[in-house]
Motif scaffolding. Sequence first.
Motif, short mmCIF file in Angstrom:
data_model
loop_
_atom_site.label_atom_id
_atom_site.label_comp_id
_atom_site.label_asym_id
_atom_site.label_seq_id
_atom_site.Cartn_x
_atom_site.Cartn_y
_atom_site.Cartn_z
N LEU A 5 0.83 -1.20 0.00
CA LEU A 5 0.00 0.00 0.00
C LEU A 5 0.87 1.25 0.00
O LEU A 5 1.90 1.31 0.67
N SER A 6 0.44 2.26 -0.76
CA SER A 6 1.17 3.52 -0.79
C SER A 6 0.91 4.29 0.50
O SER A 6 0.02 3.94 1.29
N ALA A 7 1.68 5.36 0.72
CA ALA A 7 1.52 6.17 1.92
C ALA A 7 0.10 6.74 1.99
O ALA A 7 -0.53 6.75 3.04
N ALA A 8 -0.39 7.22 0.85
CA ALA A 8 -1.75 7.80 0.80
C ALA A 8 -2.80 6.75 1.15
O ALA A 8 -3.77 7.03 1.87
N ILE A 11 -2.66 6.03 4.92
CA ILE A 11 -3.32 7.10 5.68
C ILE A 11 -4.83 6.97 5.57
O ILE A 11 -5.56 7.11 6.56
N SER A 12 -5.30 6.70 4.37
CA SER A 12 -6.74 6.52 4.15
C SER A 12 -7.27 5.35 4.96
O SER A 12 -8.35 5.43 5.56
N PHE A 13 -6.49 4.27 5.01
CA PHE A 13 -6.91 3.09 5.76
C PHE A 13 -6.94 3.38 7.26
O PHE A 13 -7.85 2.95 7.98
N SER A 33 3.40 2.31 10.54
CA SER A 33 3.89 2.07 9.18
C SER A 33 3.82 3.34 8.33
O SER A 33 4.66 3.55 7.45
N ILE A 34 2.83 4.20 8.60
CA ILE A 34 2.72 5.46 7.87
C ILE A 34 3.92 6.35 8.14
O ILE A 34 4.41 7.05 7.26
N LEU A 35 4.39 6.31 9.38
CA LEU A 35 5.46 7.22 9.81
C LEU A 35 6.85 6.71 9.51
O LEU A 35 7.84 7.35 9.85
N VAL A 36 6.95 5.55 8.88
CA VAL A 36 8.25 5.00 8.50
C VAL A 36 8.59 5.50 7.09
O VAL A 36 8.11 4.97 6.11
N THR A 37 9.38 6.57 7.01
CA THR A 37 9.76 7.14 5.72
C THR A 37 11.09 7.85 5.86
O THR A 37 11.43 8.35 6.93
N LYS A 38 11.85 7.89 4.77
CA LYS A 38 13.14 8.58 4.78
C LYS A 38 13.00 10.01 4.28
O LYS A 38 13.94 10.78 4.33
#
Length: 245
Positions: A5-8, A11-13, A33-38
Amino acid sequence: MSVSLSAAEQISFFCFQISNRRFIEDSLRILESILVTKDVKSLIEVRSSLREYMSSEFFCVIREIEEKSVDQKILVLDFFVRAFALIGDIESCLAVRYEALLYRQLKSPSNQWLQVSHTEWLSFADHSIQNGFYTIAWKACENALLCIQRDDGTDPNSDEYSENSKDIEKIKRLKDSAIISASSHSVQAQTTEYLRKKKNEKARTWPLFGKKVQCQGSTLFRDGIKRQNERKLHECKTLKIKIIS
């Protein structure tokens, strides 16, 4: 949930879970999982959006659970405490945590399992003072001392009594620190306002000067306050990172 799933979509989920009032571990895992980003810029934007969304939802949810059971209310409050911590909204996290402790304390006479320990109040006071909420830390210390007084039915020679004595000293030191910091914070606010007024008065008194005349001592004092505030901001950011991690 699929990891593809993409970040968007994530977030929607997550918002779908909240709108359906699914205050469960799976929802918190989705949030993690949403907040795991570089991508730092994207992370800041996502956190900001989630703060606004969760703050709005929190007040709606609180009204909705008025008729729910005590344990259901506690679970919901605990969920929001953890969610706010994850998104880095430390102020909301501490505010909800404080309300949860007060609610438990209120309901504990008829529900012993809800009884708040002095160590819980002590931990809350410690986190509050580290984040600059000195007045609330002061109140938490007072509640911690009341809890010890409530439970103080042990033998003065016992290990438990000795341990409580150590905690009492620690709570008192923390309370004194909160009182001093709260007073200092108030003085700094008053000093800043005073200097602002003096600066405006000088501008009115010497309108013919091409440049504003400033007192060197006042300038140095303002710079000192600025450096202190920058240090506190850095410490708060560091604590936020530790709590989130």
